[in-house]
Design a protein around this motif. Sequence first.
Motif, PDB file in Angstrom:
ATOM      1  N   ALA A 140      38.138  32.858  39.459  1.00  0.00           N
ATOM      2  CA  ALA A 140      38.568  33.623  40.634  1.00  0.00           C
ATOM      3  C   ALA A 140      37.675  33.390  41.841  1.00  0.00           C
ATOM      4  N   GLY A 141      36.728  32.464  41.733  1.00  0.00           N
ATOM      5  CA  GLY A 141      35.818  32.237  42.849  1.00  0.00           C
ATOM      6  C   GLY A 141      35.000  33.490  43.118  1.00  0.00           C
ATOM      7  N   ASP A 142      34.856  33.855  44.380  1.00  0.00           N
ATOM      8  CA  ASP A 142      34.103  35.052  44.754  1.00  0.00           C
ATOM      9  C   ASP A 142      34.989  36.273  44.894  1.00  0.00           C
ATOM     10  N   ASP A 143      36.236  36.151  44.457  1.00  0.00           N
ATOM     11  CA  ASP A 143      37.128  37.302  44.507  1.00  0.00           C
ATOM     12  C   ASP A 143      36.779  38.288  43.395  1.00  0.00           C
ATOM     13  N   ILE A 144      36.983  39.570  43.654  1.00  0.00           N
ATOM     14  CA  ILE A 144      36.804  40.600  42.636  1.00  0.00           C
ATOM     15  C   ILE A 144      38.109  40.686  41.864  1.00  0.00           C
ATOM     16  N   ASP A 145      38.132  40.188  40.638  1.00  0.00           N
ATOM     17  CA  ASP A 145      39.373  40.007  39.897  1.00  0.00           C
ATOM     18  C   ASP A 145      39.105  40.278  38.423  1.00  0.00           C
ATOM     19  N   VAL A 146      39.881  41.190  37.828  1.00  0.00           N
ATOM     20  CA  VAL A 146      39.662  41.544  36.422  1.00  0.00           C
ATOM     21  C   VAL A 146      39.951  40.361  35.502  1.00  0.00           C
ATOM     22  N   THR A 147      40.678  39.366  35.978  1.00  0.00           N
ATOM     23  CA  THR A 147      41.021  38.222  35.123  1.00  0.00           C
ATOM     24  C   THR A 147      40.004  37.090  35.208  1.00  0.00           C
ATOM     25  N   ASP A 148      38.976  37.242  36.033  1.00  0.00           N
ATOM     26  CA  ASP A 148      38.003  36.155  36.195  1.00  0.00           C
ATOM     27  C   ASP A 148      37.337  35.836  34.863  1.00  0.00           C
ATOM     28  N   GLY A 149      37.350  34.565  34.483  1.00  0.00           N
ATOM     29  CA  GLY A 149      36.668  34.108  33.290  1.00  0.00           C
ATOM     30  C   GLY A 149      37.467  34.194  31.999  1.00  0.00           C
ATOM     31  N   ILE A 150      38.673  34.738  32.033  1.00  0.00           N
ATOM     32  CA  ILE A 150      39.450  34.842  30.790  1.00  0.00           C
ATOM     33  C   ILE A 150      40.174  33.526  30.505  1.00  0.00           C
ATOM     34  N   LEU A 151      40.524  33.324  29.238  1.00  0.00           N
ATOM     35  CA  LEU A 151      41.272  32.136  28.836  1.00  0.00           C
ATOM     36  C   LEU A 151      42.771  32.400  28.908  1.00  0.00           C
TER      37      LEU A 151
END
Length: 378
Positions: free
Chosen positions: A76-87
């Motif tokens: 998600a880059g620098d966005d605040i996102d609950v999905t950041d880093g998930i597969l």
Amino acid sequence: MGLELYRQEGSKKLRCGYTTGTCAALAAQAAARALLLHERPEKATLLTPKGVEVSAPVEELEVGEDFARCAVRKDAGDDIDVTDGILIFAQVRPIPQGIQVDGGKGVGRVTKPGLNQPMGQAAINQVPRQMITQALSQVLEEGERVCGLEAIISIPQGEELAAKTFNPNLGIVGGLSVLGTSGIVEPQSLEALRKSIEVEIRMHRAQGEKQLILTPGNYGEAFIRTYAPLPPWPQVKCANFIGASLDYCAQYGYEKVLLVGHLGKFVKLAGGVMDTHSRLADCRMEILAAHAALAGGEPSLIGQIMEAATTDGALELLQKAGLWEKVRQTLLHKIQYHLERRAAGNFSVGAIIYNNIQGFLGETSQVKGILGLMEEKE
């Protein structure tokens, strides 16, 4: 490998990321290459609808006799996102013809009308479906295969994470949505939140609702639960996007709209401010001071209001000076005036204000008429 695409936000340089839809398409492409071309791709690459090329590592590749499955990790880059880093996984298998895209574990299902996909379908929006279809078509063409392909998208953490999103409010059950219109996530973008609000407003209208309650957030929801005169109309949290939410109500044909909000937010409406985020306009004390002056407040009181830290503090000053009732009436009048200007005759609109100390503080002139408690004034 992170996406080397940035945008400037004030003095900060923020890195962009890529959407769940891009991840799904990348994973589908890699799985198809493993299945049809007998490759073991270490990364997948595609051109997003925004025209930006994205590459991502391929993880957990598994190839069976008639399927291949792999994942791409969301960035998600620098966005605040609950999905950041998930597969985000794609499992691909051959079918006689055509290309089919569906959701598996952790991808939500649409249960209400008015969303991007029909009821019963996986919550994989139109653009991600097109991206997945295009990626699979290219592999079929490269391999000169005459069969079709089915791609099942799954997100193992999807059901757990969906509780932190708008999906429960939208009637999307069982997991996350696979989203994205450009394929790229803009960091700290408010556009995604605005779009989510629009989707929720459109969904309620598609279900036949003609009346709506808008409130900025959780405090408003809590007040609504305790305020008996309000009907059981659908509610939408509109955050700071008061004006945009009213525009959506006009666009989708609502007839009656009530806004319920804290004095600290809605005092700004009396000044015609329709995006109430403090970084855009923090004119609360200026507006209260102006109305206090109109009510006959002494210069010393006006100065105290201007120095007040909160609207609750300013309210206490006005009450002690015996001016709150006059200020309340002129504030409500101007709030109604600006709401009607924004609604432009498309629907009836009114507002209720409260605070967390005293509760109900007042309502604009049209509220009782909207609720059917009296005839609206001409």
